[in-house]
Motif scaffolding. Structure first.
Motif: not given
Length: 401
Positions: A1-8, A49-53, A294-298, A302-305
């Motif tokens: 469900m994630f956009r490949r362009s984000f990863i690329a 999760k955002g704080m911990e990242l 990318l950092a959050y997904h890795r 999951d995708y960020p909210r």
């Protein structure tokens, strides 16, 4: 469900790293955080999760002024008294250097008052009431997210374009809802003097009797509806409104509804065409957001909210402020935060000296039921710096300190 362009195209997130160059000081910087994790998990689990990242990134880059960052969280059970007790325990027993957190506006106000009484630095990450930076504002409290005034100011021009005369309003009956509605009414009346507010429903937070509320709004025969409900109350309102035809042929303007925390659970019940503030994570193409995504997904697969962005940006703000002050001393940190600039996943953020409000903005767009999934379309980012009252108005609203 994630956009490949984000990863690329995205690179590892290093937001704010330039501001975090180590200096001679050593040790640990303790960030104390208080929030309603049990009561509002949809927003606050991604927020944590955002704080911990952010903590992980900062420490991997050498910490702040040579010191590692430690995050210590406490649950306030959605109760202002519990929040103050948790803050007291963090300050007295855990010896934290700064406080952050707060989701519900009444709790944010309680923590801001605690900061004032204790003369202790507090960054209100999420609570939206205007009072935090205006009527109840104090020198020890800063706020990250765009306020009810700012988000209402973003929505009102879109509401005025509808040229609807008769408006009905529904909101949770506590500080956030009251603040949002008061601002929306005042700004819409200024933009469209002939507007009428023909019905108003204000159920207690988390205790919505959806059938009676929807029927009362429908009985008033409004041309449009302004909604400020969120979370489980929003889901009940949408379900009952769909069933009773409240939204049929009526415009709806709705604060927060485009945030994935609240839009995702609606699924195939998502109404089409509501004008909303939100966070279309799947379509934001800026370099800073791609790096964050990318950092959050890795890390979480999951995708960020939006909560993820707020939690991440709160910790990055504190790190940037402490780095600028070269200290976690309260008075030095206050001076550093006045005019502090940093890059967030939403772009550049500045903490205004005149009222301690950040200029973080929001996306405004429309809801769409896309094959049973709630999404935002036709969205535009509104820079928070452009949706503020004048300095003269702020001076009248905010006590001198």
């Amino acid at each position: 469900m994630f956009r490949r362009s984000f990863i690329a195209t995205a690179a590892i997130a290093t937001l704010g790293a330039a501001a975090l160059s180590p200096v001679a000081a050593q040790g640990v910087i303790k960030i104390g955080e208080v929030n309603s994790y049990k009561v509002q998990p949809a927003f606050l689990e991604p927020y944590k999760k955002g704080m911990e990242l952010a903590v992980e990134e900062i420490n991997a880059a050498g910490g702040v002024n040579g010191a590692k960052v430690q995050l210590i969280t406490r649950d306030d059970n959605g109760n202002p008294g519990d929040a103050v007790r948790a803050a007291e325990e963090l300050v007295s027993r855990e010896k934290v250097d700064v406080l952050t957190g707060g989701f519900l506006s009444n709790i944010g106000l309680a923590l801001a008052d605690f900061a004032k009484q204790k003369k202790f630095f507090y960054l209100a990450s999420e609570p939206l009431t205007d009072k935090i930076v205006w009527q109840n504002g104090n020198k020890y409290t800063f706020r990250l997210r765009p306020s009810t005034y700012m988000q209402s100011a973003m929505l009102v021009p879109e509401a005025a374009k509808l040229k609807k005369k008769r408006w009905a309003i529904v909101y949770p009956n506590y500080e956030y809802g009251q603040s949002a509605v008061a601002t929306f009414k005042a700004l819409l009346k200024a933009a469209q003097p002939d507007v009428e507010f023909v019905a108003e429903q204000a159920p207690p937070l988390g205790k919505l009797d959806a059938g009676s509320v929807v029927q009362a709004l429908a009985d008033a025969k409004p041309d449009a509806v302004f909604n400020v409900l969120f979370g489980a109350d929003l889901a009940k309102f949408v379900r009952e409104g769909n069933t009773r035809g409240l939204f049929q042929g009526r415009a709806v303007v709705s604060m927060l509804t485009g945030e994935p925390e609240y839009l995702d659970p609606l699924k195939d019940e998502t109404p089409d065409g509501w004008i909303v503030t939100g966070y279309p994570w799947y379509g934001i193409q800026t370099p800073e957001h791609k790096a964050f995504f990318l950092a959050y997904h890795r890390k979480y697969n999951d995708y960020p909210r939006l909560g993820s962005v707020v939690g991440y940006s709160a910790i990055k703000s504190l790190a940037a402020g402490i780095a600028k002050a070269k200290s976690a001393d309260t008075e030095k940190l206050i001076t550093a935060f006045r005019g502090l600039e940093l890059m967030s996943p939403m772009g550049k953020v500045v903490y205004r000296a005149q009222d301690h409000q950040s200029t973080m903005g929001a996306y405004v767009g429309k809801t769409k039921n896309d094959k049973g999934k709630g999404t935002m379309v036709d969205y535009v980012y509104f820079d928070g710096a452009k949706f503020q009252p004048t300095d003269a108005e702020v001076a009248k609203l905010r006590p001198a300190n």
